[in-house]
Design a protein around this motif. Structure first.
Motif, short mmCIF file in Angstrom:
data_model
loop_
_atom_site.label_atom_id
_atom_site.label_comp_id
_atom_site.label_asym_id
_atom_site.label_seq_id
_atom_site.Cartn_x
_atom_site.Cartn_y
_atom_site.Cartn_z
N LEU A 72 68.01 42.66 -12.72
CA LEU A 72 66.99 42.14 -13.63
C LEU A 72 65.71 42.95 -13.56
O LEU A 72 65.01 43.11 -14.58
N LEU A 73 65.38 43.46 -12.38
CA LEU A 73 64.17 44.26 -12.22
C LEU A 73 64.37 45.71 -12.61
O LEU A 73 63.45 46.38 -13.08
N ASP A 74 65.57 46.23 -12.41
CA ASP A 74 65.88 47.63 -12.70
C ASP A 74 66.50 47.72 -14.10
O ASP A 74 67.65 48.07 -14.28
N VAL A 75 65.68 47.42 -15.11
CA VAL A 75 66.19 47.33 -16.48
C VAL A 75 66.69 48.67 -17.02
O VAL A 75 67.54 48.71 -17.91
N LEU A 76 66.18 49.78 -16.50
CA LEU A 76 66.61 51.10 -16.97
C LEU A 76 67.79 51.64 -16.17
O LEU A 76 68.29 52.73 -16.45
N GLY A 77 68.23 50.89 -15.15
CA GLY A 77 69.37 51.33 -14.35
C GLY A 77 69.10 52.56 -13.52
O GLY A 77 70.00 53.36 -13.28
N ARG A 82 59.77 49.77 -8.60
CA ARG A 82 58.43 50.04 -8.08
C ARG A 82 58.02 48.92 -7.13
O ARG A 82 58.52 47.81 -7.20
N LEU A 83 57.10 49.22 -6.25
CA LEU A 83 56.60 48.25 -5.29
C LEU A 83 56.02 47.03 -6.02
O LEU A 83 56.22 45.90 -5.58
#
Length: 87
Positions: A72-77, A82-83
């Motif tokens: 969900l946080l790494d939408v670009l894969g 980021r912190l």
């Protein structure tokens, strides 16, 4: 601060009791067992066994939950976040 109060704080810190109580409360709210006391006893027995390397430490989330949250946080894969996203 009184000496007794400082000793109490040190005792709590040394035994990491606030973290344990927070985790136990989170597990109770997540699982909402019908018999909370028995549930807590079972969890504490698993913690005890886990510390002796005889069992698995009880976690609120498993690896699949962590992977889903990361996705969900790494939408670009990109495989990283980021912190600021982590916080």
């Amino acid at each position: 601060m009184a000496a007794g109060e400082e000793e109490s704080r040190e005792y709590l810190r040394r035994h990491r009791l606030p973290e344990l109580l927070h985790r136990l409360g989170a597990l109770l709210l997540f699982h909402r067992p019908e018999r909370p006391r028995e549930f807590l006893i079972q969890v504490l027995e698993r913690v005890k066994a886990g510390r002796r390397a005889e069992g698995e430490y009880p976690f609120l989330m498993d690896e699949a939950n962590v992977d889903a949250m990361f996705g969900l946080l790494d939408v670009l894969g990109q495989g990283c976040i980021r912190l600021e996203q982590y916080r």
